[in-house]
Write a protein that holds these residues in place. Structure first.
Motif, PDB file in Angstrom:
ATOM      1  N   GLY A  63       0.800  -1.217   0.000  1.00  0.00           N
ATOM      2  CA  GLY A  63       0.000   0.000   0.000  1.00  0.00           C
ATOM      3  C   GLY A  63       0.835   1.272   0.000  1.00  0.00           C
ATOM      4  N   TYR A  64       2.120   1.142  -0.260  1.00  0.00           N
ATOM      5  CA  TYR A  64       2.991   2.325  -0.303  1.00  0.00           C
ATOM      6  C   TYR A  64       2.734   3.155  -1.551  1.00  0.00           C
ATOM      7  CZ  TYR A  64       5.822  -0.220   3.186  1.00  0.00           C
ATOM      8  OH  TYR A  64       6.265  -0.905   4.284  1.00  0.00           O
ATOM      9  N   ILE A  65       2.345   2.494  -2.639  1.00  0.00           N
ATOM     10  CA  ILE A  65       1.959   3.203  -3.859  1.00  0.00           C
ATOM     11  C   ILE A  65       0.608   2.674  -4.312  1.00  0.00           C
ATOM     12  CG2 ILE A  65       4.232   3.915  -4.699  1.00  0.00           C
ATOM     13  CD1 ILE A  65       4.321   1.449  -6.461  1.00  0.00           C
ATOM     14  N   ASN A  66      -0.203   3.590  -4.831  1.00  0.00           N
ATOM     15  CA  ASN A  66      -1.527   3.248  -5.324  1.00  0.00           C
ATOM     16  C   ASN A  66      -1.846   4.269  -6.417  1.00  0.00           C
ATOM     17  OD1 ASN A  66      -4.379   3.302  -5.711  1.00  0.00           O
ATOM     18  ND2 ASN A  66      -4.641   2.216  -3.772  1.00  0.00           N
ATOM     19  N   ASP A  67      -1.738   3.838  -7.663  1.00  0.00           N
ATOM     20  CA  ASP A  67      -1.904   4.765  -8.783  1.00  0.00           C
ATOM     21  C   ASP A  67      -3.280   5.423  -8.807  1.00  0.00           C
ATOM     22  OD1 ASP A  67       0.676   4.454  -9.670  1.00  0.00           O
ATOM     23  OD2 ASP A  67       0.176   3.119 -11.324  1.00  0.00           O
ATOM     24  N   GLU A  68      -4.313   4.692  -8.441  1.00  0.00           N
ATOM     25  CA  GLU A  68      -5.662   5.261  -8.456  1.00  0.00           C
ATOM     26  C   GLU A  68      -5.775   6.398  -7.432  1.00  0.00           C
ATOM     27  OE1 GLU A  68     -10.192   3.866  -7.503  1.00  0.00           O
ATOM     28  OE2 GLU A  68      -8.848   2.407  -8.433  1.00  0.00           O
ATOM     29  N   LYS A  69      -5.322   6.154  -6.220  1.00  0.00           N
ATOM     30  CA  LYS A  69      -5.372   7.202  -5.190  1.00  0.00           C
ATOM     31  C   LYS A  69      -4.458   8.371  -5.550  1.00  0.00           C
ATOM     32  CE  LYS A  69      -6.669   4.396  -1.238  1.00  0.00           C
ATOM     33  NZ  LYS A  69      -6.265   3.894   0.079  1.00  0.00           N
ATOM     34  N   PHE A  70      -3.294   8.070  -6.120  1.00  0.00           N
ATOM     35  CA  PHE A  70      -2.370   9.123  -6.526  1.00  0.00           C
ATOM     36  C   PHE A  70      -3.010  10.011  -7.588  1.00  0.00           C
ATOM     37  CE2 PHE A  70       1.076  10.798  -9.165  1.00  0.00           C
ATOM     38  CZ  PHE A  70       1.808  11.482  -8.209  1.00  0.00           C
ATOM     39  N   ALA A  71      -3.687   9.406  -8.566  1.00  0.00           N
ATOM     40  CA  ALA A  71      -4.348  10.171  -9.627  1.00  0.00           C
ATOM     41  C   ALA A  71      -5.466  11.046  -9.065  1.00  0.00           C
ATOM     42  CB  ALA A  71      -4.890   9.223 -10.693  1.00  0.00           C
ATOM     43  N   MET A  72      -6.243  10.480  -8.145  1.00  0.00           N
ATOM     44  CA  MET A  72      -7.317  11.266  -7.536  1.00  0.00           C
ATOM     45  C   MET A  72      -6.759  12.431  -6.730  1.00  0.00           C
ATOM     46  SD  MET A  72     -10.065   8.237  -6.549  1.00  0.00           S
ATOM     47  CE  MET A  72     -10.437   9.004  -5.030  1.00  0.00           C
ATOM     48  N   MET A  73      -5.703  12.187  -5.978  1.00  0.00           N
ATOM     49  CA  MET A  73      -5.078  13.227  -5.177  1.00  0.00           C
ATOM     50  C   MET A  73      -4.517  14.339  -6.076  1.00  0.00           C
ATOM     51  SD  MET A  73      -2.356  12.510  -2.130  1.00  0.00           S
ATOM     52  CE  MET A  73      -0.979  12.251  -3.217  1.00  0.00           C
ATOM     53  N   THR A  74      -3.898  13.946  -7.171  1.00  0.00           N
ATOM     54  CA  THR A  74      -3.333  14.913  -8.107  1.00  0.00           C
ATOM     55  C   THR A  74      -4.438  15.729  -8.769  1.00  0.00           C
ATOM     56  OG1 THR A  74      -1.447  13.455  -8.510  1.00  0.00           O
ATOM     57  CG2 THR A  74      -1.853  15.176 -10.134  1.00  0.00           C
ATOM     58  N   ALA A  75      -5.514  15.074  -9.154  1.00  0.00           N
ATOM     59  CA  ALA A  75      -6.638  15.782  -9.782  1.00  0.00           C
ATOM     60  C   ALA A  75      -7.274  16.771  -8.812  1.00  0.00           C
ATOM     61  CB  ALA A  75      -7.671  14.778 -10.274  1.00  0.00           C
ATOM     62  N   LEU A  76      -7.465  16.371  -7.577  1.00  0.00           N
ATOM     63  CA  LEU A  76      -8.041  17.280  -6.573  1.00  0.00           C
ATOM     64  C   LEU A  76      -7.138  18.477  -6.330  1.00  0.00           C
ATOM     65  CD1 LEU A  76      -9.505  14.775  -3.954  1.00  0.00           C
ATOM     66  CD2 LEU A  76     -10.765  16.332  -5.454  1.00  0.00           C
ATOM     67  N   LYS A  77      -5.854  18.230  -6.299  1.00  0.00           N
ATOM     68  CA  LYS A  77      -4.895  19.324  -6.104  1.00  0.00           C
ATOM     69  C   LYS A  77      -4.958  20.307  -7.258  1.00  0.00           C
ATOM     70  CE  LYS A  77      -0.074  19.860  -4.749  1.00  0.00           C
ATOM     71  NZ  LYS A  77       1.186  19.156  -4.530  1.00  0.00           N
ATOM     72  N   GLN A  78      -5.021  19.782  -8.494  1.00  0.00           N
ATOM     73  CA  GLN A  78      -5.114  20.645  -9.664  1.00  0.00           C
ATOM     74  C   GLN A  78      -6.408  21.442  -9.665  1.00  0.00           C
ATOM     75  OE1 GLN A  78      -2.847  21.383 -12.000  1.00  0.00           O
ATOM     76  NE2 GLN A  78      -1.426  20.135 -10.821  1.00  0.00           N
ATOM     77  N   ARG A  79      -7.480  20.809  -9.238  1.00  0.00           N
ATOM     78  CA  ARG A  79      -8.774  21.483  -9.190  1.00  0.00           C
ATOM     79  C   ARG A  79      -8.739  22.635  -8.182  1.00  0.00           C
ATOM     80  NH1 ARG A  79     -14.436  18.747  -7.360  1.00  0.00           N
ATOM     81  NH2 ARG A  79     -15.745  20.513  -7.893  1.00  0.00           N
TER      82      ARG A  79
END
Length: 82
Positions: A63-79
């Motif tokens: 659980g150290y990396i999770n591409d789905e959560k990373f993408a969601m976190m990045t999208a929220l940050k950009q928003r």
């Protein structure tokens, strides 16, 4: 003095990096490849590639990396920034 196995060195690098930064699997693979190019020059390239894949798989499993959560976190940050 005996060398540490490539996978041990890779996992140490991965944990150190991930303790400081969020990352996708792809980005972590790039970080590990650069690390290998700089620091693991006397290791077999096939061992390096296998060690990178094993490290990525274990980091995902733990659980150290999770591409789905990373993408969601990045999208929220950009928003929030936009």
């Amino acid at each position: 003095m005996a060398q540490k196995p490539a996978h041990v060195r890779m996992m140490n690098k991965a944990v150190h990096y991930l303790s400081r930064y969020a990352s996708s699997r792809y980005k972590l693979a790039q970080i590990l490849q650069r690390f290998a190019t700089r620091k693991l020059t006397d290791y077999d390239p096939q061992d390096i590639n296998a060690a990178i894949q094993l490290t990525l798989d274990q980091c995902t499993q733990f659980g150290y990396i999770n591409d789905e959560k990373f993408a969601m976190m990045t999208a929220l940050k950009q928003r929030q920034l936009g």
